[in-house]
Design a protein around this motif. Structure first.
Motif, mmCIF file in Angstrom:
data_model
loop_
_atom_site.group_PDB
_atom_site.id
_atom_site.type_symbol
_atom_site.label_atom_id
_atom_site.label_comp_id
_atom_site.label_asym_id
_atom_site.label_seq_id
_atom_site.Cartn_x
_atom_site.Cartn_y
_atom_site.Cartn_z
ATOM 1 N N GLY A 263 16.559 24.462 5.385
ATOM 2 C CA GLY A 263 16.888 23.938 4.066
ATOM 3 C C GLY A 263 18.326 23.426 4.003
ATOM 4 N N ILE A 264 19.229 24.103 4.698
ATOM 5 C CA ILE A 264 20.626 23.658 4.768
ATOM 6 C C ILE A 264 20.703 22.314 5.486
ATOM 7 C CG2 ILE A 264 22.863 24.171 5.819
ATOM 8 C CD1 ILE A 264 22.314 27.137 5.215
ATOM 9 N N CYS A 265 19.983 22.192 6.589
ATOM 10 C CA CYS A 265 19.970 20.910 7.323
ATOM 11 C C CYS A 265 19.372 19.805 6.456
ATOM 12 C CB CYS A 265 19.193 21.051 8.623
ATOM 13 S SG CYS A 265 20.005 22.091 9.839
ATOM 14 N N PHE A 266 18.311 20.109 5.726
ATOM 15 C CA PHE A 266 17.698 19.137 4.836
ATOM 16 C C PHE A 266 18.693 18.699 3.760
ATOM 17 C CE2 PHE A 266 14.893 17.772 1.383
ATOM 18 C CZ PHE A 266 14.011 16.950 2.057
ATOM 19 N N LEU A 267 19.455 19.632 3.237
ATOM 20 C CA LEU A 267 20.469 19.323 2.232
ATOM 21 C C LEU A 267 21.554 18.406 2.800
ATOM 22 C CD1 LEU A 267 21.734 20.013 -0.611
ATOM 23 C CD2 LEU A 267 22.982 21.793 0.602
ATOM 24 N N ILE A 268 22.005 18.698 4.003
ATOM 25 C CA ILE A 268 23.060 17.891 4.627
ATOM 26 C C ILE A 268 22.578 16.458 4.857
ATOM 27 C CG2 ILE A 268 24.389 17.579 6.761
ATOM 28 C CD1 ILE A 268 24.557 20.675 6.879
ATOM 29 N N PHE A 269 21.399 16.313 5.448
ATOM 30 C CA PHE A 269 20.895 14.968 5.733
ATOM 31 C C PHE A 269 20.510 14.223 4.460
ATOM 32 C CE2 PHE A 269 19.775 16.994 9.945
ATOM 33 C CZ PHE A 269 20.860 16.432 10.601
ATOM 34 N N GLY A 270 20.020 14.938 3.462
ATOM 35 C CA GLY A 270 19.703 14.295 2.188
ATOM 36 C C GLY A 270 20.943 13.779 1.484
ATOM 37 N N GLU A 271 22.007 14.562 1.504
ATOM 38 C CA GLU A 271 23.254 14.120 0.893
ATOM 39 C C GLU A 271 23.833 12.926 1.635
ATOM 40 O OE1 GLU A 271 27.375 13.645 -0.025
ATOM 41 O OE2 GLU A 271 26.644 14.268 1.931
ATOM 42 N N LYS A 272 23.740 12.942 2.952
ATOM 43 C CA LYS A 272 24.258 11.820 3.746
ATOM 44 C C LYS A 272 23.433 10.565 3.499
ATOM 45 C CE LYS A 272 27.008 9.917 6.556
ATOM 46 N NZ LYS A 272 28.405 9.727 6.164
ATOM 47 N N LEU A 273 22.126 10.709 3.344
ATOM 48 C CA LEU A 273 21.284 9.551 3.050
ATOM 49 C C LEU A 273 21.674 8.935 1.709
ATOM 50 C CD1 LEU A 273 18.900 7.752 3.838
ATOM 51 C CD2 LEU A 273 17.416 9.371 2.654
ATOM 52 N N LEU A 274 21.897 9.756 0.709
ATOM 53 C CA LEU A 274 22.322 9.235 -0.587
ATOM 54 C C LEU A 274 23.674 8.527 -0.478
ATOM 55 C CD1 LEU A 274 21.339 12.099 -3.057
ATOM 56 C CD2 LEU A 274 20.283 9.861 -2.808
ATOM 57 N N THR A 275 24.568 9.089 0.294
ATOM 58 C CA THR A 275 25.874 8.466 0.488
ATOM 59 C C THR A 275 25.745 7.118 1.189
ATOM 60 O OG1 THR A 275 26.895 10.662 0.656
ATOM 61 C CG2 THR A 275 28.168 8.809 1.485
ATOM 62 N N LEU A 276 24.897 7.050 2.208
ATOM 63 C CA LEU A 276 24.702 5.776 2.927
ATOM 64 C C LEU A 276 24.024 4.732 2.051
ATOM 65 C CD1 LEU A 276 23.670 7.021 6.464
ATOM 66 C CD2 LEU A 276 25.743 5.786 5.872
ATOM 67 N N ILE A 277 23.051 5.136 1.259
ATOM 68 C CA ILE A 277 22.345 4.191 0.404
ATOM 69 C C ILE A 277 23.264 3.642 -0.679
ATOM 70 C CG2 ILE A 277 20.532 4.023 -1.347
ATOM 71 C CD1 ILE A 277 18.823 5.818 0.428
ATOM 72 N N GLN A 278 24.097 4.508 -1.224
ATOM 73 C CA GLN A 278 25.017 4.075 -2.268
ATOM 74 C C GLN A 278 26.177 3.247 -1.705
ATOM 75 O OE1 GLN A 278 26.142 7.721 -4.145
ATOM 76 N NE2 GLN A 278 24.224 7.925 -5.260
ATOM 77 N N GLY A 279 26.338 3.275 -0.396
ATOM 78 C CA GLY A 279 27.373 2.472 0.244
ATOM 79 C C GLY A 279 28.774 3.040 0.100
#
Length: 135
Positions: free
Chosen positions: A115-131
Motif C-alpha cells: 500500500g505504501i508503494c502504491f501511494l508513492i507511485f500514485g502520487e508520482k503519477l499525479l505529479t507527472l500528469i499535472q506537469g
C-alpha cells in the motif's frame, strides 16, 4: 517539490508498518523463526526493511521524471499497476490459510507495505500528469 505533508505521512506509515511487522502474535513469531525471516525479527530490522522498500520506490519514481513525461508516465503507470497487483495479492494471501493466524497487526503490516508503494507511485503519477516539476 512535493508537499512536506506527503513525506510526514509517508514517514508515519513506514514507522507504523515496521512496528506492525515486528510484532506478530505467538504463531506469527513461530512462523518468522521457522521460515527464517530475520529481516522481521526486531523492530529496527523490520523498520529498515520497510524503509529500504519505500526508499527504492521513491528513488525509482524520482528517476522516472528524468526519462521524459511520456516515458515517465508509462513507467509509473506500470509500477502503479504492479504495486496494485501486489496489494491485492497480499490482501488475499494474508487473509486466508495459515497467515490468518499470525495476528491482525502482522497481517495489516504485510498488507500496508504494498500500500505504501502504491501511494508513492500514485502520487508520482499525479505529479507527472499535472506537469509539476520536482525541484
Amino acid at each position: 517539490m512535493r508537499s512536506p505533508f506527503f513525506y510526514v505521512v509517508l514517514l508515519v506509515l513506514v514507522v507504523l508498518d515496521g512496528w506492525l511487522l515486528a510484532h506478530p502474535n505467538l504463531i506469527g513469531r513461530a512462523g518468522v523463526f521457522f521460515f527464517d525471516y530475520t529481516y522481521l525479527e526486531t523492530f529496527p530490522k523490520a523498520l529498515g526493511t520497510v524503509a529500504v522498500v519505500a526508499g527504492l520506490a521513491l528513488l525509482i519514481a524520482g528517476l522516472a521524471r528524468q526519462l521524459g513525461q511520456a516515458i515517465g508516465i508509462g513507467l509509473v503507470v506500470a509500477l502503479l499497476a504492479l504495486s496494485g497487483y501486489w496489494l491485492i495479492d497480499s490482501f488475499t494471501t494474508y487473509n486466508a490459510g495459515v497467515y490468518k493466524l499470525t495476528g491482525a497487526g502482522f497481517r495489516a503490516g504485510a498488507i500496508l507495505l504494498p500500500g505504501i508503494c502504491f501511494l508513492i507511485f500514485g502520487e508520482k503519477l499525479l505529479t507527472l500528469i499535472q506537469g509539476k516539476s520536482a525541484r
